[in-house]
Design an enzyme around this catalytic site. Structure first.
Site, PDB file in Angstrom:
ATOM      1  N   HIS A 196     -10.085   4.165 -24.487  1.00  6.60           N
ATOM      2  CA  HIS A 196      -9.722   3.813 -23.102  1.00  6.60           C
ATOM      3  C   HIS A 196      -9.242   5.032 -22.317  1.00  6.60           C
ATOM      4  O   HIS A 196      -9.814   5.325 -21.244  1.00  6.60           O
ATOM      5  CB  HIS A 196      -8.669   2.712 -23.100  1.00  6.60           C
ATOM      6  CG  HIS A 196      -8.034   2.465 -21.765  1.00  6.60           C
ATOM      7  ND1 HIS A 196      -8.755   2.058 -20.658  1.00  6.60           N
ATOM      8  CD2 HIS A 196      -6.738   2.597 -21.340  1.00  6.60           C
ATOM      9  CE1 HIS A 196      -7.938   1.929 -19.625  1.00  6.60           C
ATOM     10  NE2 HIS A 196      -6.717   2.257 -20.013  1.00  6.60           N
ATOM     11  N   HIS A 235      -1.932   8.545 -20.377  1.00 12.00           N
ATOM     12  CA  HIS A 235      -1.266   7.627 -19.452  1.00 12.00           C
ATOM     13  C   HIS A 235      -0.643   6.397 -20.116  1.00 12.00           C
ATOM     14  O   HIS A 235       0.233   5.756 -19.529  1.00 12.00           O
ATOM     15  CB  HIS A 235      -2.241   7.195 -18.344  1.00 12.00           C
ATOM     16  CG  HIS A 235      -3.253   6.176 -18.756  1.00 12.00           C
ATOM     17  ND1 HIS A 235      -4.480   6.513 -19.279  1.00 12.00           N
ATOM     18  CD2 HIS A 235      -3.219   4.819 -18.717  1.00 12.00           C
ATOM     19  CE1 HIS A 235      -5.164   5.412 -19.538  1.00 12.00           C
ATOM     20  NE2 HIS A 235      -4.429   4.369 -19.210  1.00 12.00           N
ATOM     21  N   GLU A 294       4.094   4.073 -22.618  1.00 12.53           N
ATOM     22  CA  GLU A 294       4.168   2.613 -22.528  1.00 12.53           C
ATOM     23  C   GLU A 294       3.870   1.930 -23.858  1.00 12.53           C
ATOM     24  O   GLU A 294       4.508   0.933 -24.209  1.00 12.53           O
ATOM     25  CB  GLU A 294       3.172   2.140 -21.466  1.00 12.53           C
ATOM     26  CG  GLU A 294       3.226   0.669 -21.153  1.00 12.53           C
ATOM     27  CD  GLU A 294       2.223   0.306 -20.061  1.00 12.53           C
ATOM     28  OE1 GLU A 294       1.733  -0.835 -20.096  1.00 12.53           O
ATOM     29  OE2 GLU A 294       1.946   1.161 -19.208  1.00 12.53           O
ATOM     30  N   ASP A 295       2.893   2.461 -24.625  1.00 16.13           N
ATOM     31  CA  ASP A 295       2.384   1.721 -25.787  1.00 16.13           C
ATOM     32  C   ASP A 295       2.638   2.377 -27.133  1.00 16.13           C
ATOM     33  O   ASP A 295       2.173   1.870 -28.158  1.00 16.13           O
ATOM     34  CB  ASP A 295       0.866   1.511 -25.623  1.00 16.13           C
ATOM     35  CG  ASP A 295       0.534   0.599 -24.449  1.00 16.13           C
ATOM     36  OD1 ASP A 295       1.387  -0.236 -24.101  1.00 16.13           O
ATOM     37  OD2 ASP A 295      -0.570   0.737 -23.874  1.00 16.13           O
ATOM     38  N   ASP A 317      -7.705   4.115 -14.403  1.00 11.27           N
ATOM     39  CA  ASP A 317      -7.274   3.177 -15.442  1.00 11.27           C
ATOM     40  C   ASP A 317      -7.727   1.755 -15.100  1.00 11.27           C
ATOM     41  O   ASP A 317      -8.288   1.035 -15.931  1.00 11.27           O
ATOM     42  CB  ASP A 317      -5.750   3.248 -15.571  1.00 11.27           C
ATOM     43  CG  ASP A 317      -5.184   2.153 -16.456  1.00 11.27           C
ATOM     44  OD1 ASP A 317      -5.651   2.002 -17.593  1.00 11.27           O
ATOM     45  OD2 ASP A 317      -4.251   1.442 -16.006  1.00 11.27           O
ATOM     46  N   ASP A 340     -26.955  -7.460   8.052  1.00  6.56           N
ATOM     47  CA  ASP A 340     -27.200  -6.137   7.475  1.00  6.56           C
ATOM     48  C   ASP A 340     -27.057  -6.149   5.951  1.00  6.56           C
ATOM     49  O   ASP A 340     -26.180  -5.515   5.387  1.00  6.56           O
ATOM     50  CB  ASP A 340     -26.271  -5.094   8.097  1.00  6.56           C
ATOM     51  CG  ASP A 340     -24.818  -5.548   8.091  1.00  6.56           C
ATOM     52  OD1 ASP A 340     -24.568  -6.719   7.775  1.00  6.56           O
ATOM     53  OD2 ASP A 340     -23.943  -4.730   8.397  1.00  6.56           O
TER      54      ASP A 340
END
Length: 704
Positions: A48, A72, A76-77, A139, A259
């Site tokens: 990821h 990133h 957090e994880d 993300d 359109d």
């Protein structure tokens, strides 16, 4: 799925080898940190962040953004904290990663509250480094591409959040490609059946008209070649969500959407853009009212282009966009098309606009009462279509569709909005609630004594205006309620020969702890708003030395009634049932959350509360009261031609302002007229009634 080696090879096209190696180092660090973790699809979790970095590499993002993309989810994880990450990669990358990370250590009552708090945290990080939102968009895009493995309920929740927040943010930052892909992916997850039907309709339309589209593209190419104008023509279909939104908002069927097909012509310079516009208008007939010049007046995100709709062959309506190569880069990648994301280079228009927008979000966040109010205001700003209006000096302001002069005033400056009283639109006086249209010149008239009106909240459209009005009213109400609470408490404390300023600090602190309030001001505000009874608070805060057997707190304060001047503001209001005016005997009903509601003492609605100190407080009018108060009159008269005009003329002659006139016809020759007028006092009212009673047709006049 690309590997780190594939990504490294691509990065060498625009990064030096040392920077590529730093990105590779961040990848291997993330791979080790996420070791053993897998996504819902069963793939190793590190795929990821690698995919997110690959998305950013397609926009030629700098190496620090790519490193932050790799890392990133680490804070957090995994077990790695900010300090560990900072030691390895420095403060800049750590701050970007932290800005993207969710608030996982806090408990929230609802998913909506968690979403609001996390978005608020991200906005504050964006203000420091705008690359935070670019990493977050990468993300979110990869998560949307792989959303199919999630449970249906979670797919819908994430898709709704994407449509509400992240796709509009991508649009606001000028990242057209990501904006469109996020919308289509969210559309597919949130409305799978509608997505299928619209997609099937587009496929059928393409099959029926494919040869015609090719023919139009060839005709355009021949036209440019004949006129000697350089241009690269790209045909495309409208995105599915864009078509669906037009069907919903315009209430049209698929066949009525004009359109569906569009052509983009990319040329060398601005002058050529306008020459190509003339050439295509000569080739096909333009649709009236469908031309937009975003080159002369760019969008807020820096987008520039010429848009025109043309009637093609076989009744096919096509959209043509004409822009330069630089405009094309900004249109597709927006702020990500610039290499400098830190303050310092102020020559990039779209970058500056994005920074201004983020600063506006930050100001809105400071003024908002809580994160839920903040995110609702942000949604209002993100979903707006634009109108372009001018200041008297010729400055162009972009506002959402439906914006009013109040929104315009706050867009100019918060102080202008707080002090505006009226406006001129194209040099003519107009109501502040008038919806603005593109091309208008708006002049705001201000006065230092003016202040925002709560009624403005009913028609303003921008988050900035809404937030500032609420903040001003909230601050004003707080000051007024503290002042009123102080006066009420002092009245009852006078029974114990003390005042608020002389309270025993130990007794006060004990009581504040008991009622869970932080300060005396908080207590006075609660009293002023009617949430706590002044006589009960006075009983608890009386001096400990006071002998309760000698003097008990009476039902009423021992000093004279509380005087009101009409300038107490939002914590004091006047009852609509009896319309008290200066000169009337009055009493105040303490209403929880509203403060004091003033009634006449003979009002039937107050009779049962009059002797209850928990509900009522005696009042009188201050001698200095100088305001107008509304009052209702009931006039019985003989019906005759022009009588209403005569009543209005007579009332106005005595200085009364008429707000409303209603007529009840009782009999053929008799009518009852209800007048709502404003007067200064009972004496003024008596003069008005005397003047009206003098009319021959008036048989009876009473105060309703």
């Amino acid at each position: 799925m690309p590997t780190i080696y594939d990504l490294s090879q691509r990065l060498t096209d625009y990064l030096d080898i040392q920077q590529v190696n730093q990105v590779r180092r961040a990848y291997f660090y993330a791979e080790q940190a996420h070791d053993g973790q897998r996504r819902k699809s069963g793939e190793p979790y590190v795929t990821h962040p690698l995919a997110v970095a690959s998305i950013l590499s397609e926009m030629n993002m700098d190496h620090q953004s790519l490193m932050a993309a790799m890392l990133h989810d680490v804070i957090e994880d995994t077990q790695i904290d900010k300090a560990d990450l900072s030691d390895q990669f420095g403060d800049t990358i750590t701050s970007i990663v932290d800005g993207v990370s969710k608030l996982t250590h806090l408990h929230f009552e609802t998913k909506a509250e968690a979403q609001a708090e996390n978005f608020q945290k991200m906005v504050m990080a964006m203000a420091e480094d705008i690359r935070v939102i670019l990493v977050k968009l990468g993300d979110r895009l990869h998560n949307m591409r792989t959303l199919g493995v999630m449970p249906p309920a979670k797919q819908r929740r994430i898709a709704r959040e994407t449509l509400d927040i992240y796709a509009p943010i991508a649009s606001r930052l000028g990242m057209h490609d990501i904006h469109m892909e996020l919308q289509d992916l969210a559309f597919r997850a949130y409305y799978p059946m509608r997505y299928k039907y619209v997609g099937r309709a587009v496929q059928q339309a393409r099959g029926n008209r494919f040869d015609m589209i090719e023919k139009i593209e060839k005709t355009l190419e021949d036209c440019l070649e004949r006129e000697g104008l350089p241009g690269d023509i790209k045909g495309r279909e409208k995105h599915l969500y864009s078509i669906y939104r037009k069907m919903v908002t315009q209430k049209k069927s698929f066949a009525e959407i004009m359109d569906v097909f569009a052509f983009r012509i990319v040329t060398d310079k601005i002058d050529t853009c306008y020459r190509i516009l003339g050439a295509v208008h000569n080739l096909y007939k333009p649709v009236a009212g469908r031309f937009k010049d975003y080159i002369a007046i760019p969008k807020a995100n820096g987008y520039q282009s010429l848009h025109t709709d043309l009637f093609g062959a076989r009744d096919i309506t096509i959209e043509i966009q004409i822009r330069t190569e630089e405009m094309e880069a900004i249109a597709t990648q927006g702020i990500a098309s610039h290499g400098d994301y830190k303050a310092g280079k102020d020559n990039e228009a779209s970058y500056n606009r994005a920074r201004q927008w983020v600063q506006g979000l930050l100001e809105m966040q400071r003024q908002a009462g809580d994160s839920m109010e903040f995110i609702e205001n942000v949604k209002i700003d993100l979903f707006a279509d634009e109108v372009y209006v001018f200041t008297p000096q010729g400055r162009i302001l972009e506002l959402p569709k439906g914006a009013t002069p109040v929104d315009f005033a706050y867009a100019v400056h918060t102080d202008i909005g707080n002090s505006c009283v009226s406006c001129r639109i194209n040099r003519r006086l107009a109501p502040l609630s008038t919806p603005l249209e593109s091309g208008q010149t708006v002049e705001i008239i201000t006065t230092p004594s003016a202040q925002p009106n709560m009624a403005w909240l009913n028609f303003v459209t921008t988050g900035k205006a809404r937030t500032n009005i609420r903040h001003f009213l909230k601050t004003k109400e707080q000051g007024e309620s503290i002042a009123l609470g102080n006066r009420l408490l002092n009245q009852f404390l006078a029974n114990f020969d003390t005042t608020v300023d002389s309270l025993d600090e130990a007794v006060l602190k004990e009581y504040l702890d008991e009622v869970e309030l932080l300060s005396l001001d908080d207590l006075l505000r609660e009293i002023g708003l009617g949430n706590k009874m002044a006589y009960m608070v006075a009983q608890r805060l009386k001096p400990r030395s006071h002998d309760e057997t000698k003097q008990k707190l009476p039902n009423r304060p021992s000093n004279r009634p509380l005087s009101i001047s009409g300038s107490e503001g939002m914590v004091l209001s006047y009852a609509r049932c009896c319309h008290p005016i200066p000169g009337d005997m009055i009493i105040g009903h303490i209403s929880s959350g509203r403060g004091i509601v003033v009634h006449r003492d003979d009002c039937r609605n107050i009779t049962e509360f009059q002797d209850d100190p928990k509900k009522c407080v005696y009042l009188d009018w201050d001698k200095a009261v100088d305001d107008e108060f509304e009052v209702s009159l009931k006039v019985e008269l003989a019906a005759q031609r022009g009588i209403i005009a005569t009543l209005a003329t007579k009332a106005s002659a005595v200085g009364a302002n008429i707000h409303r006139i209603d007529i009840d016809e009782k009999e053929a020759q008799m009518s009852t007229v209800h007048l709502d007028i404003s007067v200064r006092s009972r004496i003024h009212l008596a003069r008005v009634m005397k003047r009206l009673r003098a009319l021959k047709s008036v048989s009876r006049i009473t105060r309703a």
